[in-house]
Design a protein around this motif. Structure first.
Motif, PDB file in Angstrom:
ATOM      1  N   ARG A 116       8.789  11.278   3.273  1.00  0.00           N
ATOM      2  CA  ARG A 116       7.608  10.500   3.748  1.00  0.00           C
ATOM      3  C   ARG A 116       6.752  11.822   4.494  1.00  0.00           C
ATOM      4  O   ARG A 116       5.462  11.662   4.029  1.00  0.00           O
ATOM      5  N   PHE A 117       7.284  12.464   5.327  1.00  0.00           N
ATOM      6  CA  PHE A 117       6.620  13.374   6.046  1.00  0.00           C
ATOM      7  C   PHE A 117       5.728  14.659   5.094  1.00  0.00           C
ATOM      8  O   PHE A 117       4.776  14.512   5.096  1.00  0.00           O
ATOM      9  N   LEU A 118       6.650  14.819   4.319  1.00  0.00           N
ATOM     10  CA  LEU A 118       6.187  15.790   2.975  1.00  0.00           C
ATOM     11  C   LEU A 118       5.008  15.259   2.180  1.00  0.00           C
ATOM     12  O   LEU A 118       3.954  15.879   1.997  1.00  0.00           O
TER      13      LEU A 118
ATOM     14  N   ALA B 138       7.719   7.111   0.472  1.00  0.00           N
ATOM     15  CA  ALA B 138       6.452   6.242   0.357  1.00  0.00           C
ATOM     16  C   ALA B 138       5.580   6.252   1.689  1.00  0.00           C
ATOM     17  O   ALA B 138       6.133   6.111   2.781  1.00  0.00           O
ATOM     18  N   HIS B 139       4.394   6.302   1.519  1.00  0.00           N
ATOM     19  CA  HIS B 139       3.347   6.405   2.477  1.00  0.00           C
ATOM     20  C   HIS B 139       2.448   5.584   2.297  1.00  0.00           C
ATOM     21  O   HIS B 139       2.146   5.389   1.106  1.00  0.00           O
ATOM     22  N   ALA B 140       1.411   5.153   3.244  1.00  0.00           N
ATOM     23  CA  ALA B 140       0.204   4.478   2.769  1.00  0.00           C
ATOM     24  C   ALA B 140      -1.053   5.281   3.370  1.00  0.00           C
ATOM     25  O   ALA B 140      -0.984   5.833   4.544  1.00  0.00           O
TER      26      ALA B 140
ATOM     27  N   VAL C  88       1.091  16.442   2.206  1.00  0.00           N
ATOM     28  CA  VAL C  88       0.494  17.158   1.082  1.00  0.00           C
ATOM     29  C   VAL C  88      -0.601  16.124   0.409  1.00  0.00           C
ATOM     30  O   VAL C  88      -1.730  16.634   0.006  1.00  0.00           O
ATOM     31  N   ALA C  89      -0.401  14.848   0.398  1.00  0.00           N
ATOM     32  CA  ALA C  89      -1.626  13.937  -0.007  1.00  0.00           C
ATOM     33  C   ALA C  89      -2.759  14.123   0.843  1.00  0.00           C
ATOM     34  O   ALA C  89      -3.671  13.571   0.301  1.00  0.00           O
TER      35      ALA C  89
ATOM     36  N   ALA D  37       0.941  -1.049   0.165  1.00  0.00           N
ATOM     37  CA  ALA D  37       0.134   0.024  -0.053  1.00  0.00           C
ATOM     38  C   ALA D  37       0.794   1.198  -0.073  1.00  0.00           C
ATOM     39  O   ALA D  37       0.355   2.142  -0.261  1.00  0.00           O
ATOM     40  N   PHE D  38       2.158   1.125   0.275  1.00  0.00           N
ATOM     41  CA  PHE D  38       2.913   2.350   0.225  1.00  0.00           C
ATOM     42  C   PHE D  38       3.378   2.719  -1.080  1.00  0.00           C
ATOM     43  O   PHE D  38       3.943   1.835  -1.856  1.00  0.00           O
ATOM     44  N   LYS D  39       3.224   4.386  -1.322  1.00  0.00           N
ATOM     45  CA  LYS D  39       3.587   4.804  -2.544  1.00  0.00           C
ATOM     46  C   LYS D  39       4.112   5.942  -2.415  1.00  0.00           C
ATOM     47  O   LYS D  39       3.882   6.617  -1.279  1.00  0.00           O
ATOM     48  N   PRO D  40       5.098   6.558  -3.106  1.00  0.00           N
ATOM     49  CA  PRO D  40       5.658   7.876  -3.090  1.00  0.00           C
ATOM     50  C   PRO D  40       4.731   8.661  -3.726  1.00  0.00           C
ATOM     51  O   PRO D  40       3.643   8.661  -4.044  1.00  0.00           O
ATOM     52  N   GLY D  41       5.110  10.264  -3.462  1.00  0.00           N
ATOM     53  CA  GLY D  41       4.697  11.098  -3.940  1.00  0.00           C
ATOM     54  C   GLY D  41       3.379  11.857  -3.121  1.00  0.00           C
ATOM     55  O   GLY D  41       3.276  11.164  -2.009  1.00  0.00           O
TER      56      GLY D  41
END
Length: 181
Positions: free
Chosen positions: A75-77, A35-37, A81-82, A23-27
């Motif tokens: 990841r924080f950024l 990468a974050h989920a 933003v996401a 489930a972890f994706k960058p951006g």
């Protein structure tokens, strides 16, 4: 006794092997890093959320990999933003000291420094991407002195402070909190 140790090690490693990272994706800001989920039940954060976070990084990257502390800032950024926080409302600074200082070197300086692992700096692209996204990098001048790092050896855009302690004290006076991750 050897059997007990083997079983204990296998049990300790089992949760690591069971981790699902699919489930972890960058951006959306940094496409190649951070990468974050998604988290069920957590949708958008308030658009007026503001963050001023300092990351303290002293641990070097594993052989051939990128620095985990640097990737935590990415990841924080990305995840905030996401989730609806405007990028302009996020101010991040990565304060680097200890052996992680070598990961702020240009490829040429990294290859030439006898204390680095030699060759190109594997964290360079991540540092450059974060700098391009207005994340500041501040190197501890005391660590620079220990590792023979001069300002001209640094990736362009990396700043130097008298010390990491000085950088954190000044950032705290300006409202930054230290992220422990």
């Amino acid at each position: 006794m050897r059997t007990i140790i083997t079983i204990a090690l296998a049990l300790a490693a089992a949760p690591l092997a069971a981790q699902d990272m699919s489930a972890f994706k960058p951006g959306p800001v940094l496409e190649g890093f951070g990468a974050h989920a998604p988290v069920p039940g957590v949708d958008q954060l308030p658009v007026d959320s503001e963050f001023a976070i300092a990351f303290d990084v002293a641990t070097p990257a594993p052989e051939g990999g990128v620095n985990r502390g640097f990737d935590s800032a990415a990841r924080f950024l990305n995840m905030h933003v996401a989730h609806g926080v405007p990028q302009d409302n996020i101010r991040l600074v990565v304060v680097v000291h200890g052996k992680a200082a070598l990961e702020l070197l240009s490829d040429e300086a990294h290859a030439a420094n006898p204390l680095s692992r030699q060759g190109d700096n594997p964290s360079r692209a991540l540092v450059e991407a974060l700098l391009e996204a207005d994340v500041r990098f501040v190197l501890c001048g005391q660590s620079a002195a220990v590792y023979g790092i001069k300002p001209e050896n640094l990736i362009p855009g990396v700043e130097m402070s008298l010390s990491a302690m000085t950088a954190h004290a000044l950032l705290q006076q300006r409202g930054f909190t230290v992220n422990p991750f």
